[in-house]
Design a protein around this motif. Structure first.
Motif, PDB file in Angstrom:
ATOM      1  N   SER A 102      17.520  61.130  21.197  1.00 27.97           N
ATOM      2  CA  SER A 102      16.264  61.725  20.991  1.00 27.97           C
ATOM      3  C   SER A 102      15.087  61.082  20.509  1.00 27.97           C
ATOM      4  N   THR A 103      13.912  61.345  20.691  1.00 30.07           N
ATOM      5  CA  THR A 103      12.743  60.552  20.359  1.00 30.07           C
ATOM      6  C   THR A 103      11.795  61.688  19.660  1.00 30.07           C
ATOM      7  N   TYR A 210      10.534  70.195  20.449  1.00 30.78           N
ATOM      8  CA  TYR A 210      11.680  69.598  19.969  1.00 30.78           C
ATOM      9  C   TYR A 210      12.953  69.991  20.370  1.00 30.78           C
ATOM     10  N   ALA A 308      17.786  59.584  15.428  1.00 30.70           N
ATOM     11  CA  ALA A 308      16.682  59.834  16.170  1.00 30.70           C
ATOM     12  C   ALA A 308      15.286  58.810  15.542  1.00 30.70           C
ATOM     13  N   THR A 309      15.292  58.796  14.376  1.00 29.24           N
ATOM     14  CA  THR A 309      14.283  57.768  14.080  1.00 29.24           C
ATOM     15  C   THR A 309      14.477  56.384  14.367  1.00 29.24           C
ATOM     16  N   HIS A 311      16.228  55.308  16.901  1.00 30.09           N
ATOM     17  CA  HIS A 311      16.038  55.254  18.450  1.00 30.09           C
ATOM     18  C   HIS A 311      14.431  55.035  18.526  1.00 30.09           C
ATOM     19  N   THR A 312      13.829  56.020  17.997  1.00 26.58           N
ATOM     20  CA  THR A 312      12.166  55.973  18.417  1.00 26.58           C
ATOM     21  C   THR A 312      11.651  54.811  17.983  1.00 26.58           C
ATOM     22  N   GLY A 314      13.083  51.858  17.992  1.00 25.56           N
ATOM     23  CA  GLY A 314      13.833  50.717  18.791  1.00 25.56           C
ATOM     24  C   GLY A 314      14.627  49.913  17.788  1.00 25.56           C
TER      25      GLY A 314
END
Length: 400
Positions: A102-103, A210, A308-309, A311-312, A314
């Motif tokens: 998730s982003t 979301y 998710a954080t 992944h956002t 990177g």
């Protein structure tokens, strides 16, 4: 009509209340805010009576405990199930986050007024300090760790008291139980008000942005509830787990979903455990302890929002880090308060593993607040239903 409703089971009346609440929210949204008082009164009543209930029941159970009954030996495996369940929930969340990354939109206002724990060490310190809290303060603040500590200590001391004193404690516990049964009988009215307000104010458009994050969160919690927990229960009871799993979800999870408080659901779980044949000396300790430290849903929330954080931003995550994150999420979840949104404030602790700044972590907390209408309700339903599920499972485990 009222006589016919009175003959229905409590669960049936709650389901009817949910349907009516949704109908009011859809067709009469302007009326819903006026019904909030029903929900507020119900939650307030549960929260008010729960600390006294736990204190009196634990104190009475230990004071009147008969050595050799076998109930004392069940607390340790229940705690073990709590710990394993939280870790497996966190690991499940890790895999779900990798399969469905998730982003987040990290541009929400910084929530400066919210103060998270500074570190994992601070969480452990707070847990230990809770054990030695002033008993009056512990009851007034619903500090169930402190309540349990004092109730156990006084219960052991009262084991040497006269029979008259023990009878008084038993009568007091029964009196408090009657108050609890009275409060629970008003659950349909309270849930009717909670459902109407929740669906009227949730705002589907607000949650839509979301949608994927919510789907991963809620889907993972359902997977834990319907796959992970049944496997654990089947391993312990050596029997088909689903009748018990579904009963706990239906009779504990539904109420917890709308009260959004594990602490407020303690009376419901104690009543259910009693009806399922669990000895009061076991349930009166295991259920409140579960409400304080058994937070499988919280470990899912902490893990998924942290990843998710990651992944956002990177950030690369290897398998070892995932396992460490699961352990941190498990320990952190034990420090989550049994009230609405308690797990969100622990996200910065997990984010600290990846050197993510507090400013960014608190933006993630703010996002959690936006989706908390569904996320926190589902999380609490999983947390609270698991408390009674594991307690009953250990109680029904075949003797060696």
């Amino acid at each position: 009509m009222f006589a016919a409703l009175a003959r229905l089971s409590l669960v049936t009346r709650i389901i009817i209340a949910i349907i009516l609440g949704v109908a009011v929210a859809i067709f009469f949204p302007n009326v819903a805010p006026y019904l909030s008082l029903l929900g507020d009164l119900f939650i307030k009543a549960l929260k008010s009576v729960a600390p006294i209930l736990v204190f009196v029941l634990v104190l009475s159970s230990i004071a009147n405990f008969k050595v050799g009954g076998g109930h004392d030996s069940k607390i340790k495996p229940i705690i073990m199930m709590y710990a394993v369940g939280m870790f497996l929930s966190a690991m499940t969340a890790v895999f779900a986050s990798q399969i469905f990354p998730s982003t987040l939109f990290l541009d929400v206002p910084h929530q400066a007024a919210v103060q998270p724990p500074g570190s994992l060490a601070e969480i452990l310190k707070n847990l230990l300090l809770s054990f030695v809290a002033n008993p009056i303060v512990a009851i007034s603040e619903a500090n169930f760790i402190g309540i349990l500590a004092w109730a156990v200590t006084l219960g052991i001391a009262f084991r040497h008291a006269s029979d008259t004193s023990k009878v008084f404690l038993t009568d007091t516990a029964e009196a408090v139980n009657k108050v609890i049964r009275l409060v629970i009988s008003f659950a349909p009215l309270g849930i009717f008000g909670l459902v109407a307000v929740t669906f009227a104010e949730a705002g589907i458009d607000t949650l839509a942005s979301y949608g994927q994050l919510l789907a991963v969160l809620i889907g993972t919690m359902f997977f834990v509830a319907l796959v992970i927990n049944p496997i654990m229960v089947a391993f312990v009871t050596r029997s088909n787990p689903y009748p018990l799993v579904l009963k706990c979800l239906r009779e504990s999870g539904i109420t917890a979903f709308f009260t959004r408080s594990s602490a407020a659901n303690i009376p419901v779980n104690l009543d259910l455990a009693k009806r399922l044949g669990v000895a009061e000396s076991t349930a009166s300790v295991a259920i409140p302890l579960g409400a304080a430290i058994n937070m499988a849903g919280a470990s899912v929330t902490i893990t998924i929002l942290t990843l998710a954080t990651v992944h956002t931003l990177g950030i690369h995550v290897d398998l070892t880090t995932m396992v460490i994150l699961s352990i941190v999420a498990t320990v952190s979840a034990c420090g989550a308060s049994g009230v609405a949104g308690g797990s969100l404030l622990l996200i910065p602790v997990a984010c600290g593993l990846f050197n993510i700044s507090t400013d960014i972590a608190m933006q993630v907390v703010a996002i959690g607040m936006v989706i908390s209408v569904l996320q926190d309700s589902t999380e609490t339903a999983l947390n609270s239903s698991t408390d009674v599920l594991f307690t009953v499972a250990v109680d029904r485990a075949p003797s060696k």
